[in-house]
Design an enzyme around this catalytic site. Sequence first.
Site, mmCIF file in Angstrom:
data_model
loop_
_atom_site.group_PDB
_atom_site.id
_atom_site.type_symbol
_atom_site.label_atom_id
_atom_site.label_comp_id
_atom_site.label_asym_id
_atom_site.label_seq_id
_atom_site.Cartn_x
_atom_site.Cartn_y
_atom_site.Cartn_z
ATOM 1 N N TYR A 100 -2.875 -8.881 16.235
ATOM 2 C CA TYR A 100 -1.869 -8.355 17.163
ATOM 3 C C TYR A 100 -1.828 -9.183 18.443
ATOM 4 C CZ TYR A 100 -2.449 -4.573 13.869
ATOM 5 O OH TYR A 100 -2.533 -3.856 12.697
ATOM 6 N N LYS B 14 -11.784 -7.728 6.036
ATOM 7 C CA LYS B 14 -11.184 -6.817 7.007
ATOM 8 C C LYS B 14 -12.100 -5.625 7.227
ATOM 9 C CE LYS B 14 -7.378 -3.702 7.475
ATOM 10 N NZ LYS B 14 -6.334 -3.005 6.794
ATOM 11 N N CYS C 142 -0.168 4.257 1.633
ATOM 12 C CA CYS C 142 -0.589 5.289 2.601
ATOM 13 C C CYS C 142 0.454 5.586 3.672
ATOM 14 C CB CYS C 142 -1.941 4.946 3.224
ATOM 15 S SG CYS C 142 -1.958 3.413 4.156
ATOM 16 N N LYS D 189 -12.290 -5.080 1.946
ATOM 17 C CA LYS D 189 -11.736 -4.185 2.967
ATOM 18 C C LYS D 189 -12.656 -2.981 3.099
ATOM 19 C CE LYS D 189 -7.826 -1.347 4.276
ATOM 20 N NZ LYS D 189 -6.410 -1.032 4.081
ATOM 21 N N CYS E 246 -3.975 6.110 -0.196
ATOM 22 C CA CYS E 246 -3.410 4.844 -0.652
ATOM 23 C C CYS E 246 -3.054 4.858 -2.139
ATOM 24 C CB CYS E 246 -4.377 3.708 -0.338
ATOM 25 S SG CYS E 246 -4.836 3.643 1.402
ATOM 26 N N CYS F 22 0.862 -1.181 0.000
ATOM 27 C CA CYS F 22 0.000 0.000 0.000
ATOM 28 C C CYS F 22 0.894 1.224 0.000
ATOM 29 C CB CYS F 22 -0.931 0.012 1.218
ATOM 30 S SG CYS F 22 -2.328 1.148 1.000
ATOM 31 N N SER G 242 -6.606 -3.269 14.331
ATOM 32 C CA SER G 242 -6.095 -2.524 15.482
ATOM 33 C C SER G 242 -7.189 -2.122 16.475
ATOM 34 C CB SER G 242 -5.334 -1.289 14.998
ATOM 35 O OG SER G 242 -6.164 -0.462 14.194
ATOM 36 N N ARG H 51 -11.209 7.551 3.344
ATOM 37 C CA ARG H 51 -10.929 6.527 2.329
ATOM 38 C C ARG H 51 -12.204 5.937 1.716
ATOM 39 N NH1 ARG H 51 -5.764 6.625 3.662
ATOM 40 N NH2 ARG H 51 -4.849 5.620 5.494
HETATM 41 C C1 PBG Z 1 -3.104 0.244 4.730
HETATM 42 C C2 PBG Z 1 -3.653 -0.591 5.790
HETATM 43 C C3 PBG Z 1 -4.511 -0.231 6.860
HETATM 44 C C4 PBG Z 1 -4.623 -1.352 7.663
HETATM 45 C C5 PBG Z 1 -3.886 -2.362 7.063
HETATM 46 N N1 PBG Z 1 -3.317 -1.885 5.915
HETATM 47 C C6 PBG Z 1 -5.113 1.045 7.235
HETATM 48 C C7 PBG Z 1 -6.057 1.775 6.404
HETATM 49 O O1 PBG Z 1 -6.569 1.279 5.399
HETATM 50 O O2 PBG Z 1 -6.266 2.931 6.759
HETATM 51 C C8 PBG Z 1 -5.386 -1.410 8.949
HETATM 52 C C9 PBG Z 1 -4.935 -2.440 9.932
HETATM 53 C C10 PBG Z 1 -5.412 -2.257 11.313
HETATM 54 O O3 PBG Z 1 -6.244 -1.388 11.650
HETATM 55 O O4 PBG Z 1 -4.933 -3.029 12.158
HETATM 56 N N2 PBG Z 1 -3.935 0.646 3.744
#
Ligand code: PBG
Length: 338
Positions: free
Chosen positions: A327, A262, A136, A209, A144, A134, A288, A231
Amino acid sequence: MATQSVERQTLLQGFVPPVHRPRRLRGSAVMRELVAETRLDVASMIYPLFVVEGRGVKNDIGSMPGVYQWSLDQLAGEVREVESAGIPAVLLFGIPSHKDEWGTEAYRRDGIVQRAIATVKEHAPKLMVVADVCLCEYTSHGHCGVVEGGRVLNDPTLELLARTAVSQVEAGADMVAPSDMMDARVRAIRQALDEAGFNETPIMAYSAKYASAFYGPFREAAESAPQFGDRRAYQMDPTNVREALKEVELDIQEGADMVMVKPALAYLDVIARVRDAVKLPVAAYNVSGEYSMVKAAARLGWLEEKRAALEILTAIKRAGADIIITYFAKDVARWLDE
Ligand code: PBG
């Protein structure tokens, strides 16, 4: 008290005791274990890691207790630990010290993530290295892809993603995982990898996603918050599930070897639907925010961390995920060993 229970019994006169008593299979820990339909093991988990420039760096991430930004010299010890915990794979995120409009550091031969890949390979050779593809974390605007006139352009971004994936595999990555949500990126990356001689390197596509509030803590960890807007023009709308099946189908047509849903916890229905619809391995990202919620509640004494985390991860598996990116992976290794 005694009279009360006698009265109850009279109420049930003529009651026929049941033949079926599901509680028979819940009476002991051994029996419960024997009939468990879902089992957690670290062998199907991937542990995310954040890497930064510098030496001797192990930065706390305030919103993600137990997760750190590592410099390469510190990463070496960390990945040895991950490997010896029996976790099979790590997912790497690089945070460069210099960002620009095009995310140039994402596809530099000696970029932070490329060197991190080599570091893991050197110090924990059994670990599978998955590289997040990615831009970003690498762009000054935090989006991104390539930005023009306040919009993220799809097709010009594909070239940069393809370059990023190739440079990661050249550095030793065993698998690439595009998370950008540009259309046709799997096809672009597959073509570029094949042309570079890497037709055996698999792609784990972040297929479904969603534009989610649960990425909040990650953006602190990866320093990747968008500097304007959000996004929603490229990540999926949380209202949709048929669209997730469409995204998954497209990624498979384009050559994805695994697909991902995700976040995981608020999307268990999506995981189940995708599991039913495809033959490929399905991954789910326990993101996260899902981690931070449990950590925060546990700190306040409002939840038992171990039980809550294992219950959530079990639910993700039960919903149909073959692979969980989490995690909690190191914690799970410890908990399952206790
Ligand atoms: C990058 C990306 C993101 C996550 C994984 N790859 C963040 C986003 O899309 O803003 C999120 C992972 C997480 O929250 O643990 N594009």
